[in-house]
Design a protein around this motif. Structure first.
Motif, PDB file in Angstrom:
ATOM      1  N   GLY A 117      69.066   5.276   9.139  1.00 37.91           N
ATOM      2  CA  GLY A 117      67.435   5.099   8.971  1.00 37.91           C
ATOM      3  C   GLY A 117      67.900   5.329   6.944  1.00 37.91           C
ATOM      4  N   SER A 118      66.870   5.438   6.281  1.00 33.99           N
ATOM      5  CA  SER A 118      66.687   5.478   4.951  1.00 33.99           C
ATOM      6  C   SER A 118      65.208   5.995   4.227  1.00 33.99           C
ATOM      7  CB  SER A 118      67.286   4.614   4.155  1.00 33.99           C
ATOM      8  OG  SER A 118      66.781   3.563   3.710  1.00 33.99           O
ATOM      9  N   ASP A 119      65.110   6.136   3.102  1.00 32.98           N
ATOM     10  CA  ASP A 119      63.734   5.990   3.133  1.00 32.98           C
ATOM     11  C   ASP A 119      63.723   5.015   1.844  1.00 32.98           C
ATOM     12  OD1 ASP A 119      65.077   6.810   0.114  1.00 32.98           O
ATOM     13  OD2 ASP A 119      63.616   8.454  -0.476  1.00 32.98           O
ATOM     14  N   HIS A 120      62.766   4.627   1.081  1.00 33.30           N
ATOM     15  CA  HIS A 120      62.604   3.636   0.271  1.00 33.30           C
ATOM     16  C   HIS A 120      63.734   3.508  -0.207  1.00 33.30           C
ATOM     17  CE1 HIS A 120      60.781   7.262  -1.928  1.00 33.30           C
ATOM     18  NE2 HIS A 120      61.081   6.123  -2.751  1.00 33.30           N
ATOM     19  N   ALA A 121      64.450   4.490  -1.351  1.00 38.59           N
ATOM     20  CA  ALA A 121      65.392   4.509  -1.928  1.00 38.59           C
ATOM     21  C   ALA A 121      66.476   4.157  -1.171  1.00 38.59           C
ATOM     22  CB  ALA A 121      65.573   5.824  -2.545  1.00 38.59           C
ATOM     23  N   GLY A 122      66.858   4.318  -0.347  1.00 36.64           N
ATOM     24  CA  GLY A 122      68.249   3.951   0.496  1.00 36.64           C
ATOM     25  C   GLY A 122      68.392   2.940   1.280  1.00 36.64           C
ATOM     26  N   PHE A 123      66.660   2.398   1.168  1.00 38.82           N
ATOM     27  CA  PHE A 123      66.821   1.013   1.541  1.00 38.82           C
ATOM     28  C   PHE A 123      67.873  -0.970   1.226  1.00 38.82           C
ATOM     29  CE2 PHE A 123      64.213  -3.366   1.386  1.00 38.82           C
ATOM     30  CZ  PHE A 123      64.396  -3.055   3.307  1.00 38.82           C
ATOM     31  N   GLU A 124      68.286  -0.363   0.429  1.00 37.97           N
ATOM     32  CA  GLU A 124      68.307  -2.029  -0.192  1.00 37.97           C
ATOM     33  C   GLU A 124      69.717  -1.379   0.559  1.00 37.97           C
ATOM     34  OE1 GLU A 124      70.878  -3.322  -4.406  1.00 37.97           O
ATOM     35  OE2 GLU A 124      69.505  -2.112  -4.249  1.00 37.97           O
ATOM     36  N   LYS A 146      72.820  -2.990   3.578  1.00 37.14           N
ATOM     37  CA  LYS A 146      73.914  -3.887   3.277  1.00 37.14           C
ATOM     38  C   LYS A 146      75.560  -3.041   4.467  1.00 37.14           C
ATOM     39  CE  LYS A 146      74.010  -4.371  -1.360  1.00 37.14           C
ATOM     40  NZ  LYS A 146      73.942  -4.269  -2.805  1.00 37.14           N
ATOM     41  N   ILE A 147      74.747  -1.812   4.806  1.00 34.85           N
ATOM     42  CA  ILE A 147      75.558  -1.367   5.765  1.00 34.85           C
ATOM     43  C   ILE A 147      75.633  -1.613   7.201  1.00 34.85           C
ATOM     44  CG2 ILE A 147      76.127   1.223   7.267  1.00 34.85           C
ATOM     45  CD1 ILE A 147      75.586   2.533   3.839  1.00 34.85           C
ATOM     46  N   SER A 175      61.223  -1.820   4.329  1.00 40.64           N
ATOM     47  CA  SER A 175      61.127  -2.363   2.889  1.00 40.64           C
ATOM     48  C   SER A 175      61.722  -1.201   1.481  1.00 40.64           C
ATOM     49  CB  SER A 175      59.355  -2.738   3.003  1.00 40.64           C
ATOM     50  OG  SER A 175      58.799  -1.047   2.534  1.00 40.64           O
ATOM     51  N   ALA A 176      61.080  -1.455   0.723  1.00 38.87           N
ATOM     52  CA  ALA A 176      60.935  -0.517  -0.448  1.00 38.87           C
ATOM     53  C   ALA A 176      59.790   0.412  -0.571  1.00 38.87           C
ATOM     54  CB  ALA A 176      61.599  -1.662  -2.041  1.00 38.87           C
ATOM     55  N   ASP A 177      58.658   0.513  -0.171  1.00 33.23           N
ATOM     56  CA  ASP A 177      57.840   0.848  -0.144  1.00 33.23           C
ATOM     57  C   ASP A 177      57.617   2.437  -0.663  1.00 33.23           C
ATOM     58  OD1 ASP A 177      56.621  -1.476  -0.952  1.00 33.23           O
ATOM     59  OD2 ASP A 177      55.086  -1.890   1.070  1.00 33.23           O
ATOM     60  N   PRO A 178      57.521   2.427  -0.671  1.00 32.97           N
ATOM     61  CA  PRO A 178      57.471   5.010  -1.014  1.00 32.97           C
ATOM     62  C   PRO A 178      57.176   5.036   0.314  1.00 32.97           C
ATOM     63  CG  PRO A 178      56.283   4.249  -3.178  1.00 32.97           C
ATOM     64  CD  PRO A 178      57.059   2.843  -2.116  1.00 32.97           C
TER      65      PRO A 178
END
Length: 218
Positions: free
Chosen positions: A6-13, A17-18, A36-39
């Protein structure tokens, strides 16, 4: 292995990859978002990730954000989670080797993408060392499960949580009775000390236990 992520938008990219890496390695991945990269607010995605690990639904968990700090803090609020913030191969290796971390946090804004992938592989390929570290994990669990009573005059409450390791089990998968007796003796001694701190007392360690039901014994 079934792995929650799981991630927030700042770790989405990095999450994407992981997931690709884990799938390539043959692991089953459950993605708790964000998608998505939306906040977004990271607890909404990190808490379910950690809960999936704590419940046994998944064996390991990976949480990501900008620094990984908030994600690590959130994951560690879930009982049973030992989440380590990893930013190098050494911190990833030690997380499992010494702390038996069942979850790691990675900051997308702090390390290169290739290093993040190597951190995941290092953590997955490292085994818990056991030995002296078991007592420390028991100590962590005891803090996690500790209770305090504010009621005046109430007896203190002592709770001990023990991490059951494979060596504690017999070939049938049941706990060896000797370990249970040893823990009961330690519990009695500590509880008595907390309840009557100025008193002298002794406890007697049992060397065996016999069960008897309806005339049959074993």
């Amino acid at each position: 292995m079934k792995i929650a992520i799981g991630s927030d938008h700042a770790g989405f990219e990095y999450k994407g990859k992981i997931i690709e890496l884990l799938t390539t390695l043959g692991h089953e991945v459950r993605d708790f978002g964000t998608h998505s990269a939306d906040p977004v607010d990271y607890p909404l995605y990190i808490a379910p990730t950690a809960q999936a690990v704590a419940s046994g639904e998944c064996e390991r968990g990976i949480v990501l954000g900008g620094s990984g700090n908030g994600e690590q803090i959130t994951a560690n609020k879930v009982r049973g989670i030992r989440c380590a913030l990893c930013f190098s191969l050494d911190t990833a290796r030690w997380a499992k080797l010494h702390n038996d971390a069942n979850c790691i946090a990675i900051g997308q804004r702090t390390i290169p993408g290739e290093l993040a992938l190597e951190i995941v592989k290092t953590w997955l390929n490292t085994e818990f060392e056991g030995g002296r570290h078991v007592a420390r994990l028991n100590g962590i669990a005891a803090v996690e499960n500790s209770q305090t009573h504010s009621q005046a005059g109430a007896f203190p409450v002592y709770e001990r949580t023990t991490l059951i390791r494979p060596e504690y089990l017999n070939p049938r998968g049941s706990l060896y009775g000797g370990y249970m007796l040893e823990w009961a003796d330690d519990l009695a001694s500590t509880a008595a000390t907390l309840t009557f701190p100025k008193a002298s007392f002794v406890t007697r360690r049992g060397g065996g236990v016999r069960f008897q039901v309806a005339g049959a014994q074993w």
